[in-house]
Design a protein around this motif. Structure first.
Motif: not given
Ligand code: GRF
Length: 207
Positions: A10-14, A88, A108, A110, A176, A179
């Motif tokens: 996904g977006t990759g904020t983590n 994610g 991870i 949520p 988030l 996280e």
């Molecule tokens: C996060 O909510 C994480 O808990 C789940 O996927 C999402 C990834 O979000 N596993 P991001 O791409 O890191 O914004």
């Protein structure tokens, strides 16, 4: 050097938060490669911008889960990977990859596992279920990945007060934020503190 392979869909904020903490020197590691199943993932653009060897690979390209796993293992071995970080990633990690990285794959989730986990519980599905349940607390969980979905031994958790949240989206945003700090804290811990696993418990060797 700890070589971390990051998987994200996904977006990759983590992923970005971990990358920033590695750059800041708080996580003793380097990101050796990035893997996604979605060419349009924001996380892929970020990895490419930062010259991280990146791969787009999907189980749909392979005859079996095992062949998908073998292709992943070729990439992981090419980059001398010793840790896998799922940030994610929406596909199940093949059993042969889990077996090749025992207690070396982190994910991870949520919510506060084992609550609100399991197949189908990802992204907003989690936060909608938490909201509907009337729970006053949610949070995030970092766990080791085994063959069971969201059921690996728990490394670290952080609770979040959601009593005043008026929608699942508000819960998602608040969780988030937690996280982003939690994942880096958990990574730093597992990379610097020996641990063993007893059943579903992760026991750190405290000084
Ligand atoms: C996060 O909510 C994480 O808990 C789940 O996927 C999402 C990834 O979000 N596993 P991001 O791409 O890191 O914004």
């Amino acid at each position: 050097m700890n070589n971390i392979a990051v998987f994200a869909s996904g977006t990759g904020t983590n992923f970005k938060a971990i990358f920033r903490n590695i750059q800041a020197g708080t996580i003793p590691a380097q990101i050796c490669c990035f893997i996604t199943n979605r060419p349009q993932a924001g996380a892929l653009a970020f990895a490419q911008e930062h010259h991280i060897p990146s791969y787009v690979i999907s189980p749909a390209e392979f005859e079996s889960e095992e062949e998908f796993g073998d292709a992943l293992l070729r990439i992981l071995r090419k980059h001398d990977t010793n840790w896998i970080v799922l940030a994610g990633f929406l596909k199940k990690i093949p059993d042969n990859v889990v077996e090749a990285f025992p207690n070396r794959i982190l994910n991870i989730h949520p919510a506060l596992l084992p609550a609100f986990g399991g197949k189908g519980m990802y992204g907003m599905h989690v936060h909608r279920a938490v909201f509907r349940s009337g729970a006053r607390v949610s949070g995030a969980t970092i766990h080791l990945v085994n063959q069971e979905y969201d059921a690996g031994p728990i490394v670290m958790q952080q609770a979040v007060d959601i009593a005043d949240c008026r929608s699942p989206e508000e819960i998602a945003a608040r969780v988030l934020e937690v996280e982003h700090q939690l994942y880096s804290r958990a990574l730093q811990k597992v990379l610097t503190t020996p641990f063993r696993v007893e059943g579903r418990r992760v026991i750190f060797q405290e000084p």
